[in-house]
Write a protein that holds these residues in place. Structure first.
Motif, mmCIF file in Angstrom:
data_model
loop_
_atom_site.group_PDB
_atom_site.id
_atom_site.type_symbol
_atom_site.label_atom_id
_atom_site.label_comp_id
_atom_site.label_asym_id
_atom_site.label_seq_id
_atom_site.Cartn_x
_atom_site.Cartn_y
_atom_site.Cartn_z
ATOM 1 N N ILE A 20 -0.830 12.351 8.181
ATOM 2 C CA ILE A 20 -1.249 11.989 6.936
ATOM 3 C C ILE A 20 -2.715 12.407 6.458
ATOM 4 O O ILE A 20 -3.500 12.335 7.568
ATOM 5 C CB ILE A 20 -1.015 10.512 6.783
ATOM 6 C CG1 ILE A 20 0.178 9.748 6.937
ATOM 7 C CG2 ILE A 20 -1.619 9.932 5.478
ATOM 8 C CD1 ILE A 20 0.260 8.333 6.987
ATOM 9 N N SER A 69 -6.002 12.664 3.443
ATOM 10 C CA SER A 69 -6.129 11.821 2.213
ATOM 11 C C SER A 69 -6.375 13.009 1.285
ATOM 12 O O SER A 69 -6.349 14.014 1.497
ATOM 13 C CB SER A 69 -7.503 11.181 2.349
ATOM 14 O OG SER A 69 -8.515 11.887 2.561
ATOM 15 N N MET A 105 5.236 5.817 2.393
ATOM 16 C CA MET A 105 5.516 6.732 3.195
ATOM 17 C C MET A 105 6.230 6.533 4.232
ATOM 18 O O MET A 105 6.852 7.156 4.975
ATOM 19 C CB MET A 105 3.782 7.049 3.765
ATOM 20 C CG MET A 105 3.211 7.850 2.725
ATOM 21 S SD MET A 105 1.522 8.256 3.172
ATOM 22 C CE MET A 105 0.433 6.994 3.397
ATOM 23 N N GLN A 106 6.240 5.250 4.767
ATOM 24 C CA GLN A 106 7.240 4.835 5.949
ATOM 25 C C GLN A 106 8.549 5.078 5.682
ATOM 26 O O GLN A 106 9.186 5.506 6.373
ATOM 27 C CB GLN A 106 6.737 3.500 6.452
ATOM 28 C CG GLN A 106 7.497 3.028 7.651
ATOM 29 C CD GLN A 106 6.640 4.010 8.948
ATOM 30 O OE1 GLN A 106 5.542 3.767 9.095
ATOM 31 N NE2 GLN A 106 7.482 4.554 9.535
ATOM 32 N N LYS A 108 4.792 11.543 14.882
ATOM 33 C CA LYS A 108 4.544 11.041 13.278
ATOM 34 C C LYS A 108 4.119 11.999 12.295
ATOM 35 O O LYS A 108 3.517 13.023 12.573
ATOM 36 C CB LYS A 108 3.239 10.094 13.764
ATOM 37 C CG LYS A 108 3.503 8.738 14.047
ATOM 38 C CD LYS A 108 4.302 7.771 13.119
ATOM 39 C CE LYS A 108 3.735 7.488 11.893
ATOM 40 N NZ LYS A 108 4.519 6.652 11.088
ATOM 41 N N SER A 113 0.968 -1.155 -0.108
ATOM 42 C CA SER A 113 0.133 0.008 -0.046
ATOM 43 C C SER A 113 0.996 1.101 0.002
ATOM 44 O O SER A 113 2.208 1.233 0.207
ATOM 45 C CB SER A 113 -0.868 0.125 1.051
ATOM 46 O OG SER A 113 -0.117 0.246 2.279
ATOM 47 N N GLN A 149 1.062 3.070 2.212
ATOM 48 C CA GLN A 149 1.857 3.050 3.597
ATOM 49 C C GLN A 149 3.575 2.716 3.494
ATOM 50 O O GLN A 149 4.067 3.508 4.221
ATOM 51 C CB GLN A 149 1.075 2.361 4.484
ATOM 52 C CG GLN A 149 1.368 2.381 5.966
ATOM 53 C CD GLN A 149 0.986 3.808 6.638
ATOM 54 O OE1 GLN A 149 -0.002 4.351 6.338
ATOM 55 N NE2 GLN A 149 1.770 4.403 7.159
ATOM 56 N N ASP A 150 3.899 1.575 2.878
ATOM 57 C CA ASP A 150 5.006 1.416 2.750
ATOM 58 C C ASP A 150 5.885 2.458 2.157
ATOM 59 O O ASP A 150 6.915 2.555 2.648
ATOM 60 C CB ASP A 150 4.980 0.162 1.293
ATOM 61 C CG ASP A 150 4.468 -1.224 2.001
ATOM 62 O OD1 ASP A 150 4.242 -1.178 3.300
ATOM 63 O OD2 ASP A 150 4.466 -2.259 1.239
#
Lengths: 436, 436
Positions: free
Chosen positions: A325, A327, A278-279, A322, A273, A275-276
Motif C-alpha cells: 500500500i 499513499s 482494501m482488505q 501482503k 477507513s 482499509q476496510d
C-alpha cells in the motif's frame, strides 16, 4: 422456431459387427443396445477401474490408424485432456476425422501408457456429425495463435486454449460468487436499462425499441446505472455485490478495453477507513485466484506454460505476500521521479489496485454520505430534482460507506498472463466489431 | 466524482458517560475506544454466550423508552430478525428514531425473553445518520402493501418483505450456479450487444452511442443474442449454461412480464430425447428450491405466512413428487374439453414446464442439427449468408442437442407465491417506467 425439431434421428453408424461401416443405418447394431453408462471424458479419465460398458461422446481430436490398431482422442470440453480410444482398424471410416462428433461405446481398461490411467477399448464407434475438415479453420496438431482463432468466435472454443480459458472463466465466476456469499454479501442484480446518467460523462449507449410497431419507439434517453443502484441496496444490507455486464461507448481499440465487459462491484456500509475496502479487494483477489488454481490446475498450467511462462512465479509471490500500500503522496513522488514524461499530470485515485502488465485492476473509494454537502453541490449543478432519490439515501439513516469495482476480464488477463482482453471473453465487442 | 470523499468523519454521538448526548462530538467517548469485535446482527443472534465487548451497526426498527429501560431493535439486513438492544434511558436521544443508522457497543447477554437467545446490553449508542421520519415513506410498525412500497424502489429494500425477497433472490442465484457447476455445466457469459436478430420477431431494443461526439453515433442495428451464442459453446463443452439479463420490448403491463428480466438458460449436446432436457429442468427446480428453503427458512416463512398462505403446502407436494409429463396430444385434448373459449387455438410447445398461477416457467426443445435441412430453409428465407456461422456449427461435427430457459423472476414468483413480477426484482423495468 428455426432450431426446433422432433422425430427420430438417423445416425451415421459404423461398428465392428456390421459390414455397412460407412453408410447411414437406422437400425442400431447389437452393441449399442446393451445399456451402457454415459460418462463424460473428465469422469472417464478419473475412473480407476473397469467401469463395465460405458459410452463416451465428444469430438475427435486425433485419429491415428495403424495396421493392428486404431487410436482416437476424444474431447468433450469437460477437461483439457482427451480420452484415448483404442479400436480395431475395421472401425475406421471416412467420416471419422479430426473435428467430427462421435459416440464411442466400449470398456474402460488400464492403459499401458504412463501418461494416462485408463483408455477406452471401443466395441462400436458412431460418427454422429462429420466435419468438413478442409474448410474447418482449426487444423489437426496445429497450435493456432490467439489472433488467428479470434476471427472465429463461434468455433474458437474448440481450440485447447479457448476451451481452457472458458473453463477457467466459469470457475472464476463461481469462486467470486462464493467469496462474497461466504463473507455475508447479498448479491444484487442491478438493472442495465436506466434513466440515470450515472457516470456523468455521457459515454454511454442509448437504446430504443427496434420494433416494427413504430408507435412504441421512443427517443427517451436510457443509460446504465449499477453503481448508484448498488448504493440503494447497501443502505439495507450493509454488504452487497453485483457481477454483471457493463457497457462503455469509448472509441478504444486498446488491448485492455471492450465496449461490453464484466464488472464485479461491492459496496460496504459502516466503513471505518479505506482499509476496510482494501482488505476486501485483497481477500477477493487471493481467495478467487487460489480457488481457480486449485480447481483448474491443467487449464491454468496451459497458460503458464505456453502463453505467459513467467506469470506463474509472479502470481505465487503476489498470493504469498501482503499487497503493498502506498499513499497518494508517495505515488506522486514515485511518478515524478520516473524517467518517462506523462501525457497527463500524474494523479492517483484514492484506492486503486494496480498490477503489472494491466494497470488498474480495481478502483474504489469512500463515498460522500453527508447530506448538506451533497445537497448544496447538486443544487449548484442544477441536479437537485433528478437526484432526489440519491439525497433520500442520506436523509433516511445515512452511513459512512465505500466500495470498489474489479474488471473481470482484466482479472483473467492478469492471472493467466493474456495480453489482449479480446481473448478472455467469449464474444468480444469493441468499436466497429460485433461478430455474431 | 460526486460520491467520493476523504478525511475524518464527525459522528453524531451519544453515550451514558457524556452529558452532550444530542450534540455532535468529534472526540469519541471512552467506551468506544475499547477494542470491540464488530458483529453483524445475524452473527450476534447466533452467539450463544457472552462474546465480550461487541459493536453492532444497523438501522433502528423500533424504539421503546420505558422509565427504567430503553429498548431498541436493530437490523442490518443480514437477517430478517432484528437484535434487541437494552440500554439505560439516559442514552435516549432525539435523533435515535425509527430509520436512523446507529452503532451500538456493549455486551451480548442471555435474554430473559424466550423469543431470542441473546440481547445487547448497550454501553454506548451513536446515531451515525439520523432519519427524517416525517418524510420517510416507511412507517414504524406498519405492514405496507407491496403496491405501496413499489413506488420507492430505492428505499423499499428496508421493508421486511423486500429485504427477505432480496436475500432469497441472492441465495437462489447461488443455488442455481451451484446446481449447474455440480452437474458439469460450464458457465458462459453471453453478450448483450449483438448484430443478430435472434428471436426473429424483431421485438428487441436498438442501441446507439449516446455520446457527445456525434461522429460515433451509429444507426446500425444491434440486438441481443444469448440463445445462439450459447449454442456455439455447447459445441465444445456439451453442457453449458448462462444466467443473465434479458430484454423484451413488449408493450405489456401484465403481472408476469418485464422489459428487463433474468433468464437461466442451459444447452446440452448429445441429447437422446426430450427426457434429457426435462430431467435437467426438474432437477434444477427441485435442487434450487430445496436449497433456498433450507438456507433462508425465516425469509421464506415470511412469504408463506403473510403473502401466500397456501403456497407452502403446494410446493412441498411439488418437491416430493415426480413432475407430471403429458404429451402434446393429451394436452390439446385436455384444452379442447375445457369449458373456457381460447383466444388462440390451443397449442402446446414441445417442452414447457407449466406451474399453477404462473403458467410457463420453463420452455425448451430439441434443436435442429441437420445441416441440409437448415441450409435449404435458410436459403429459402434469404438468410444463408447472415447465418453462415450457424450453419458452420452443423458443418464441423454436428450433434443432436437441446435446451431450455427458465425465467428467474417467474421462478421466484412461484416458489414464494408473489402475484406481481415487479415485486421480485430490485428495479423493475416495464413500458413507460424506469424509476432510477
Amino acid at each position: 422456431m428455426l432450431g426446433a425439431r422432433g422425430g427420430l434421428r438417423a445416425l451415421r453408424c459404423c461398428s465392428s459387427s456390421t459390414s455397412s461401416s460407412s453408410s447411414s443405418s437406422s437400425s442400431l447394431p447389437r452393441e449399442l443396445r446393451v445399456p451402457a453408462v454415459r460418462l463424460r471424458v473428465r469422469e472417464a479419465l478419473r475412473a480407476r477401474e473397469a467401469a463395465g460398458e460405458v459410452k463416451v461422446q465428444g469430438w475427435v481430436r486425433s485419429v491415428r490408424s495403424q495396421k493392428e490398431i486404431l487410436f482416437l482422442h476424444i474431447n468433450d470440453g469437460s477437461s483439457l485432456e482427451s480420452l484415448q480410444v483404442v479400436a480395431d482398424p475395421s472401425l475406421q471410416n471416412r467420416d471419422l476425422t479430426f473435428g467430427s462428433a462421435v459416440e464411442v461405446q466400449g470398456k474402460l481398461v488400464k492403459s499401458p501408457h504412463k501418461m494416462q490411467n485408463v483408455e477406452l477399448q471401443a466395441g462400436a464407434i458412431r460418427v454422429v456429425g462429420p466435419c468438413d475438415t478442409l474448410s474447418f479453420p482449426l487444423k489437426f496438431k496445429e497450435r493456432h495463435p490467439l489472433e488467428y482463432v479470434r476471427q472465429f468466435p463461434h468455433l474458437r472454443c474448440r481450440s485447447n486454449v479457448l476451451g481452457a480459458l472458458l473453463r477457467i472463466r466459469s470457475e472464476a465466476t463461481a469462486a467470486i460468487h462464493s467469496f462474497f456469499q461466504d463473507n455475508g454479501f447479498v448479491h444484487i442484480h442491478t438493472p442495465i436499462i436506466t434513466s440515470n446518467d450515472c457516470e456523468g460523462a455521457g459515454e454511454l449507449f442509448q437504446i430504443e425499441v427496434a420494433s416494427s410497431q413504430v408507435s412504441r419507439s421512443s427517443g427517451e434517453k436510457r443509460h446504465h446505472p449499477k453503481f448508484q443502484v448498488l448504493l440503494t441496496k447497501q443502505r439495507a444490507f450493509t454488504r452487497v455485490f453485483t457481477f454483471g455486464p457493463t457497457f462503455r461507448a469509448e472509441n478504444s481499440q486498446s488491448r485492455r478495453h471492450l465496449a461490453e465487459f464484466y464488472m464485479v462491484e461491492a459496496e460496504l456500509s459502516f466503513t471505518e477507513s479505506l482499509q476496510d475496502i482494501m482488505q476486501v479487494m485483497e481477500d477477493l483477489f487471493k481467495t478467487a485466484t487460489s480457488s481457480v488454481f486449485s480447481k483448474c490446475p491443467h487449464d491454468v498450467e496451459l497458460f503458464h506454460k505456453y502463453v505467459a511462462p513467467a506469470q506463474k512465479g509472479r502470481l505465487e509471490q503476489v498470493l504469498k505476500n501482503k499487497f503493498v500500500i502506498i499513499s497518494y503522496n508517495e505515488a506522486v513522488e514515485i511518478l515524478k521521479q520516473a524517467p518517462q514524461t506523462f501525457t497527463f499530470k500524474p494523479e492517483v485515485a484514492a484506492v486503486d489496485l494496480l498490477v503489472p502488465g494491466i494497470g488498474e485492476l480495481c478502483g474504489g473509494s469512500l463515498r460522500e454520505e453527508r447530506l448538506p454537502f451533497l445537497e448544496s453541490r447538486l443544487q449548484r449543478l442544477g441536479l437537485g430534482d433528478t437526484y432526489q432519490w440519491y439525497l433520500d439515501l442520506r436523509k433516511f439513516g445515512s452511513v459512512p460507506h465505500g466500495g470498489f469495482g474489479m474488471g473481470f476480464e482484466r482479472y483473467l488477463q492478469y492471472i493467466l498472463g493474456v495480453d489482449n482482453i479480446k481473448d478472455v471473453i467469449p464474444f468480444p465487442r469493441f468499436p466497429h466489431s460485433c461478430l455474431l
